[in-house]
Design an enzyme around this catalytic site. Structure first.
Site, PDB file in Angstrom:
ATOM      1  N   SER A   1      40.913  43.401  43.395  1.00 46.77           N
ATOM      2  CA  SER A   1      41.559  42.455  42.499  1.00 46.77           C
ATOM      3  C   SER A   1      40.540  41.403  42.032  1.00 46.77           C
ATOM      4  CB  SER A   1      42.709  41.787  43.233  1.00 46.77           C
ATOM      5  OG  SER A   1      43.309  40.864  42.382  1.00 46.77           O
ATOM      6  N   GLY A   2      40.463  41.225  40.729  1.00 50.27           N
ATOM      7  CA  GLY A   2      39.554  40.227  40.166  1.00 50.27           C
ATOM      8  C   GLY A   2      38.162  40.767  39.900  1.00 50.27           C
TER       9      GLY A   2
ATOM     10  N   THR B   1      40.729  45.220  34.446  1.00 52.21           N
ATOM     11  CA  THR B   1      41.525  45.079  33.232  1.00 52.21           C
ATOM     12  C   THR B   1      40.628  44.671  32.062  1.00 52.21           C
ATOM     13  OG1 THR B   1      43.360  44.458  34.618  1.00 52.21           O
ATOM     14  CG2 THR B   1      43.563  43.953  32.292  1.00 52.21           C
TER      15      THR B   1
ATOM     16  N   ASN C   1      42.897  36.299  41.479  1.00 52.80           N
ATOM     17  CA  ASN C   1      42.661  36.526  40.051  1.00 52.80           C
ATOM     18  C   ASN C   1      43.742  35.809  39.256  1.00 52.80           C
ATOM     19  OD1 ASN C   1      42.222  37.497  37.512  1.00 52.80           O
ATOM     20  ND2 ASN C   1      42.432  39.671  38.038  1.00 52.80           N
TER      21      ASN C   1
ATOM     22  N   SER D   1      45.977  38.635  37.384  1.00 50.53           N
ATOM     23  CA  SER D   1      45.958  39.840  38.211  1.00 50.53           C
ATOM     24  C   SER D   1      47.032  40.817  37.750  1.00 50.53           C
ATOM     25  CB  SER D   1      46.200  39.443  39.670  1.00 50.53           C
ATOM     26  OG  SER D   1      46.135  40.580  40.460  1.00 50.53           O
ATOM     27  N   SER D   2      46.607  42.069  37.560  1.00 44.21           N
ATOM     28  CA  SER D   2      47.590  43.088  37.168  1.00 44.21           C
ATOM     29  C   SER D   2      48.418  43.424  38.395  1.00 44.21           C
ATOM     30  CB  SER D   2      46.881  44.344  36.672  1.00 44.21           C
ATOM     31  OG  SER D   2      45.804  43.998  35.850  1.00 44.21           O
TER      32      SER D   2
ATOM     33  N   GLY E   1      42.822  47.908  43.089  1.00 38.91           N
ATOM     34  CA  GLY E   1      41.789  48.323  44.041  1.00 38.91           C
ATOM     35  C   GLY E   1      42.285  48.133  45.471  1.00 38.91           C
TER      36      GLY E   1
ATOM     37  N   GLU F   1      43.031  46.724  48.867  1.00 40.10           N
ATOM     38  CA  GLU F   1      43.373  45.322  49.185  1.00 40.10           C
ATOM     39  C   GLU F   1      43.439  45.115  50.683  1.00 40.10           C
ATOM     40  OE1 GLU F   1      46.947  44.058  47.235  1.00 40.10           O
ATOM     41  OE2 GLU F   1      45.954  43.830  45.311  1.00 40.10           O
TER      42      GLU F   1
HETATM   43  N1  LIG Z   1      33.007  41.523  31.681  1.00 38.01           N
HETATM   44  C1  LIG Z   1      33.493  40.324  31.908  1.00 38.01           C
HETATM   45  N2  LIG Z   1      32.965  39.263  31.276  1.00 38.01           N
HETATM   46  C2  LIG Z   1      33.433  38.022  31.488  1.00 38.01           C
HETATM   47  N3  LIG Z   1      34.427  37.746  32.351  1.00 38.01           N
HETATM   48  C3  LIG Z   1      34.995  38.767  33.022  1.00 38.01           C
HETATM   49  C4  LIG Z   1      34.563  40.099  32.825  1.00 38.01           C
HETATM   50  N4  LIG Z   1      35.299  40.910  33.608  1.00 38.01           N
HETATM   51  C5  LIG Z   1      36.162  40.089  34.258  1.00 38.01           C
HETATM   52  N5  LIG Z   1      35.985  38.813  33.927  1.00 38.01           N
HETATM   53  C6  LIG Z   1      36.716  37.631  34.426  1.00 38.01           C
HETATM   54  O1  LIG Z   1      37.342  38.016  35.612  1.00 38.01           O
HETATM   55  C7  LIG Z   1      38.723  37.844  35.540  1.00 38.01           C
HETATM   56  C8  LIG Z   1      39.426  38.940  36.296  1.00 38.01           C
HETATM   57  O2  LIG Z   1      39.240  40.170  35.680  1.00 38.01           O
HETATM   58  P1  LIG Z   1      40.357  41.270  35.618  1.00 38.01           P
HETATM   59  O3  LIG Z   1      41.659  40.684  35.323  1.00 38.01           O
HETATM   60  O4  LIG Z   1      39.855  42.309  34.747  1.00 38.01           O
HETATM   61  O5  LIG Z   1      40.352  41.780  37.090  1.00 38.01           O
HETATM   62  P2  LIG Z   1      41.095  43.029  37.676  1.00 38.01           P
HETATM   63  O6  LIG Z   1      40.063  43.874  38.317  1.00 38.01           O
HETATM   64  O7  LIG Z   1      41.921  43.651  36.646  1.00 38.01           O
HETATM   65  O8  LIG Z   1      41.990  42.397  38.791  1.00 38.01           O
HETATM   66  P3  LIG Z   1      43.425  42.826  39.244  1.00 38.01           P
HETATM   67  O9  LIG Z   1      43.290  43.996  40.127  1.00 38.01           O
HETATM   68  O10 LIG Z   1      43.896  41.633  39.967  1.00 38.01           O
HETATM   69  O11 LIG Z   1      44.208  43.077  38.044  1.00 38.01           O
HETATM   70  C9  LIG Z   1      39.052  37.848  34.074  1.00 38.01           C
HETATM   71  O12 LIG Z   1      40.201  37.093  33.812  1.00 38.01           O
HETATM   72  C10 LIG Z   1      37.825  37.224  33.476  1.00 38.01           C
HETATM   73  O13 LIG Z   1      37.909  35.845  33.519  1.00 38.01           O
HETATM   74 MG   LIG Z   2      43.808  43.869  36.277  1.00 40.38          MG
END
Ligand SMILES: Nc1ncnc2c1ncn2[C@@H]1O[C@H](COP(=O)(O)OP(=O)(O)OP(=O)(O)O)[C@@H](O)[C@H]1O
Ligand SMILES: [Mg+2]
Length: 1031
Positions: free
Chosen positions: A107-108, A112, A157, A160-161, A394, A396
């Site tokens: 997560s984070g 996404t 996050n 977070s999805s 992912g 957890e």
């Molecule tokens: N390539 C990137 N460039 C800049 N910031 C990023 C990038 N990837 C992620 N982030 C930052 O990290 C935060 C978390 O990313 P994201 O929501 O994609 O995580 P995730 O892996 O989908 O987590 P979850 O499993 O909780 O959904 C985003 O809101 C953004 O602020």
């Molecule tokens: Mg996500």
């Protein structure tokens, strides 16, 4: 890979495969850190992309970057998510198969974000038609809607999805994105009713309250303050600085309008969202029977209104439970605790099913709607391929892990299985296939853990299900005991009871521990049964099934009430959906993106070694790298290797004609590979050390420049030649056209000529016939031609008697013309002659009147012009002149005078004045003959030059006729005749009589003979012989 080699010195290595110490986790981390410190967040392991969340905007997702990566060989440019997307897209287009980009990480970690970047890349770079722009917009805008309803701020996050998402992007045969389909997995419904400290509910609640218009909120019975709602205020962080709910609301509202949501849909949807908030605010009291009661029905009324249900029925359903007993229904009141449970269950069920409805709705809007007849006609054209994007939770590990974490980690075990099947196993299979000797890499196959969770009748999910349906009091604890009993001996399972004294401290009484591939996780069984059952009391279900809210009507079907079979448990549903997900994934060509979270504090540039090491481990990156390297850092198909490096060996450049493997062998021998540096497989060359490849690459770099110059020269030559050939062809074409045009013109001319000639011949044949169609033109032509010709043949003077012979039909015209012409010439001639000449002419006319046709020699005389006089005044004796001073001498000519008797010839001058003719001998006038007395003048008809002037015998003054001979007899006679003004001249034939003296006459005989002579014949006559002119 080649491209990365050239840039390898920049920061670390762009591909872990090229890392010399590939087995060292520290080296791996060092490389990752080195690159991360320079904001290089992407690194490859072969074709797998490792991405470290930068937590800052890096400016690497611009349109120009997208264009840079578009259509470029995967390894040509530095690692980027666009390279992965582009590679999948191009492979899909060229091989017409389905692809999948699997994004994983905790997560984070940026999953996404990565999936959004990929979607944006496709939206920007794929070819697009105007009509399909809407499909593209919907694909892009489905994200904010799904995120509003399915994402929430968690401790890890801010966005977070809370659901797993698999999205298919459909492309048509031209590679245009035409539609999409989304499958969602296990939304975390419990978040609707409960959030940990520092976490929030799903974004949509806050967005609605922050951004919703006043009227909307009033219609929904909501206040703008989230603190007023229990379901939103438990985490104590409704306000979050990093989240702008107001703006997000605008984005979501706009997205709704693009994705085909009607006013009614939105009204019903927000009615449900609002009723969840109202549900959370329902307070229960315990009445004096110890049962739950609802003292304030304010919320109930709003919910009843918004969901279209009866408030009293709802109220009853929230505080009572229906028990079906044989034939009758018994309604029992619920305890306070059960009422709260029923309320929360209702909120979760409503939200959960609404989310599913939302996904379906988005899917119907994303569906590529091709009309059926078009589909029939163009079956081949409607061929579609997809690229799937899997953005799933992912692994957890929290301090307290519940049923959700169990499901999520189970999901990750399954995905790891997929990875093992598709990469680790496949990699090793490759060596086997290629016949390369190698030592198998040991990796942990997590199938054993998957089986532990999912095996039929024996797995944890089966045991949980059994416990849920088992008659009698089943509790979370009894479930734990069952686990101990049935899977207690499994190597990856432990409980406090089963663990030795060592493990006891780590595992609580209600907990069990699973030794996942990624590490140990302790799960607390509390709530497992309840969450697995996900029970919604039948009473409440009935209320919802009868709702007038059209969304709920679709979510809660009445048929459900008639189905008395137990719905599948959450565990079973999840297991089934995972196995169908894996089927989807296995059928596609995968690309992997492994996202890594650099630190827990969402800070840019902070590289937490411990945290990352853990992720590297459980993401299986080291194993992946090890297998990728497997003793060989690099492998490439012979064809490709030869293609790239063939310029390094004269034998293989520019073309190798034999089999590629032999070419490669020749090539590496030439560049001096040592036997331990490489292995030759069946179809590929395997290079053991990166340095070998680097050396080859350096050599290639060097030769590239020379090659480029040569290729450029050849290419320029080729271009020029092409242009020349084009020009030449154009010229030939032009020439051909021109020649054609000329030939056509010539042919036309000939045809025309043939017609004309034919007509001419026809006209000629019929020329003498009356004017008819056959000869009409001919006659016109002949006329015209004759007239035109005539102008060149018109006689130039009156003496010119030539005349152009006319054609038969023009004889009359010709005569007329000739006459006109002659008349004209004569006129012209006449006008042109002088008075002097006219006088001469008149003399000639007189000559003609006298002699024409009468005397020989006349014709010849015509051309001899008359002189004014044949004697100059100087030649006349002055005495004579004196004697004649009264008379002007009009004409004088030397003559020979023959005596009348003896015919003796004497030289005299004949002078003619106005009145008389004088025969003069030097100074004496021998004879004067006045014209008034002149009887006549005779000449012969022959060519002699004799003239006789007859005088009257009565004239006493006269001696007799004068017989004269002169050179210009015609001239002299004419002058005389003109002066006399009477017709005195007589042309005689044979002989003439002349007067000698009174009463005496002589004869002159005119003869012709061989020579001219004058003599007195024996008869005493004067005989004049003249030569006869040939006629
Ligand atoms: N390539 C990137 N460039 C800049 N910031 C990023 C990038 N990837 C992620 N982030 C930052 O990290 C935060 C978390 O990313 P994201 O929501 O994609 O995580 P995730 O892996 O989908 O987590 P979850 O499993 O909780 O959904 C985003 O809101 C953004 O602020
Ligand atoms: Mg996500």
């Amino acid at each position: 890979m080649e491209g990365t080699l050239t840039a390898r010195d920049k920061v670390g290595v762009q591909d872990f495969v090229l890392l010399d110490a590939h087995t060292s986790e520290s080296a791996f981390l060092d490389n990752l850190r080195k690159r991360f410190s320079k904001n290089l967040i992407y690194t490859y392991i072969g074709t797998l992309l490792v991405s470290v969340n930068p937590y800052q905007e890096l400016g690497i997702y611009t349109v120009s970057q997208m264009e840079l990566y578009q259509g470029v060989n995967f390894f040509e440019l530095p690692p980027h998510i666009y390279a992965i997307a582009d590679n999948a897209y191009r492979m899909m287009c060229s091989e017409l198969n389905n692809h999948l980009i699997l994004i994983s990480g905790e997560s984070g970690a940026g999953k996404t974000e990565a999936s959004k970047k990929i979607l944006q890349y496709f939206a920007m770079t794929c070819p697009m038609t105007k009509s399909l722009q809407i499909a593209r917009d919907r694909l892009l805008l489905s994200n904010p809607v799904l995120e509003a309803f399915g994402n929430a701020k968690t401790l890890r996050n801010d966005n977070s999805s809370r659901f797993g998402k698999y999205m298919d992007i459909q492309f048509d045969f031209k590679g245009i994105p035409v539609g999409g389909h989304i499958i969602s997995y296990l939304i975390e419904k419990s978040r609707v009713v409960y959030q940990n400290q520092g976490e929030r509910n799903f974004h949509i609640f806050y967005q609605l309250l922050e951004g919703g218009e006043e009227e909307l909120l009033a219609y929904l019975g909501l206040e703008r303050d989230p603190q007023l709602y229990k379901y939103l205020s438990q985490g104590h962080c409704a306000e979050e600085s990093s989240i702008n709910d107001k703006n997000d609301w605008k984005t979501v509202s706009n997205a709704f309008s693009v994705i085909d949501f009607t006013e009614d849909d939105l009204e019903n949807l927000f009615g449900i969202i609002a009723s969840v908030l109202h549900l959370g605010n329902i307070c229960f009291e315990e009445n004096h029977h110890g049962c739950a009661a609802i003292p304030h029905t304010h919320e109930i009324k709003w919910i009843a209104k918004l969901l279209g249900v009866h408030s009293s029925i709802l109220l009853e359903a929230l505080t009572h439970r229906k028990i079906e007993a044989k034939t009758e229904e018994v309604i029992c009141p619920l305890t306070l605790e059960l009422s709260v449970y029923a309320r929360d269950a209702m909120a979760k069920a409503v939200y959960g099913r609404t989310f599913t409805w939302l996904v379906n709705k988005i899917n119907s809007s994303l569906a590529n709607k091709v009309s059926p007849h078009v589909l029939d006609d163009l079956l081949s054209l409607t061929w579609k391929t997809v690229i799937g994007l899997l953005d799933i939770y992912g692994f957890e590990v929290f301090d307290k892990n519940g049923f959700e974490q169990f499901c999520i980690n189970y999901c990750n075990e399954k995905l790891q299985q997929l990875l093992i099947e598709r990469t680790l196993k496949a990699e090793q299979a490759e060596y086997e296939m290629e016949g390369i000797e190698w030592e198998p890499i040991q990796y942990f196959n997590n199938k054993i853990i998957c089986d532990l969770v999912e095996e039929r009748h024996k797995g944890i999910i089966s045991i949980l299900n059994e416990e849920c349906i088992r008659p009698g009091p089943a509790t979370d604890l009894s479930f734990l005991e069952k686990l101990e009993e049935k899977v207690g001996k499994h190597a990856h399972f432990q409980t406090r009871k089963l663990a030795g004294p060592k493990g006891r401290k780590r595992i609580g009484w209600m907990e069990f521990l699973l030794l996942h591939y990624a590490g140990e996780v302790t799960y607390c069984t509390k709530g497992f049964l309840e969450k697995n059952n996900d029970l919604l009391y039948r009473h409440l279900k009935e209320v919802l099934c009868r709702s007038k809210n059209s969304i709920l009507k679709e979510c809660f079907l009445v048929a459900e009430l008639e189905n008395w079979r137990r719905p599948p448990t959450v565990g079973t549903q999840f297991k089934n959906s995972l196995s169908s997900l894996l089927e989807i994934l296995i059928s596609k060509e995968p690309s992997y993106i492994r996202c890594i979270k650099p630190n827990e504090r969402k800070e840019p540039s902070k590289f937490d070694d411990f945290l990352i090491r853990h992720q590297v481990k459980y993401l299986g990156l080291m194993e992946h790298l090890r297998v990728r390297r497997a003793g060989f850092a690099y492998r490439r198909k012979y064809e490709h290797f030869l293609q790239r490096y063939k310029s390094l060996c004269p034998d293989t450049w520019p073309h190798w004609q034999g089999p590629p493997e032999e070419g490669v062998e020749r090539l590496i021998k030439y560049i001096g590979y040592k036997p331990e540096e490489y292995k030759l497989g069946r179809t590929k060359i395997f290079i053991r050390f990166p340095r070998t490849l680097f050396a080859t690459e350096d050599a290639f770099e060097f030769s590239k420049h020379q090659l480029v110059a040569r290729i450029q020269a050849i290419y320029k030559g080729c271009l020029e030649r092409r242009a020349f050939v084009k020009r030449k062809q154009a010229a030939i074409k032009l020439e051909a056209y021109w020649r054609g045009a000329l030939a056509r013109k010539e042919a036309k001319r000939r045809k025309w000529a043939v017609q004309i000639i034919r007509k001419f011949i026809g006209g000629f044949i019929h020329r003498n016939e009356p004017v008819c169609a056959d000869n009409k033109e001919f006659i016109v032509f002949v006329r015209k031609n004759y007239i035109l010709n005539l102008r060149y043949h018109v006689p130039k003077n009156v003496l010119d008697k030539s005349w152009l012979t006319p054609p038969g039909i023009l004889e009359n015209a010709s005569d007329l013309l000739r006459k006109m012409c002659t008349r004209n010439l004569v006129r012209k001639y006449c006008r042109g002659i002088t008075a002097e000449r006219r006088a001469l002419m008149q003399q000639k006319v007189v000559t003609s009147e006298i002699f024409r046709g009468k005397k020989e020699g006349y014709a010849e005389s015509l051309n001899q012009p008359f002189a004014n006089s044949r004697i100059d005044e100087g030649d006349i004796n002055p005495k004579v002149l004196q004697l004649l001073s009264n008379e002007k001498i009009q004409y004088g000519i030397p003559v020979i005078k023959y005596d009348r008797k003896g015919f003796k010839a004497r030289q005299r001058q004949l002078l003619l004045t106005q009145k008389a003719a004088y025969v003069v001998e030097h100074a004496k006038i021998k004879q004067k003959i006045e014209y008034s007395t002149l009887k006549g003048v005779s000449t012969s008809n022959l060519s002699d030059r004799i003239l006789v002037m007859h005088v009257s015998p009565e004239d006493n003054k006269q001696k007799g006729d004068a017989i004269l001979q002169c050179e210009h007899v015609f001239e002299a006679v004419t002058k005389l005749a003109m002066l006399v003004k009477e017709d005195v001249v007589n042309v005689v034939q044979g002989s003439l009589q002349f007067y000698i003296s009174p009463g005496k006459e002589g004869t002159i005989v005119f003869n012709t003979g061989a020579e001219q002579k004058i003599y007195k014949d024996k008869n005493g006559q004067l005989t004049v012989v003249s030569v006869r002119k040939k006629s």
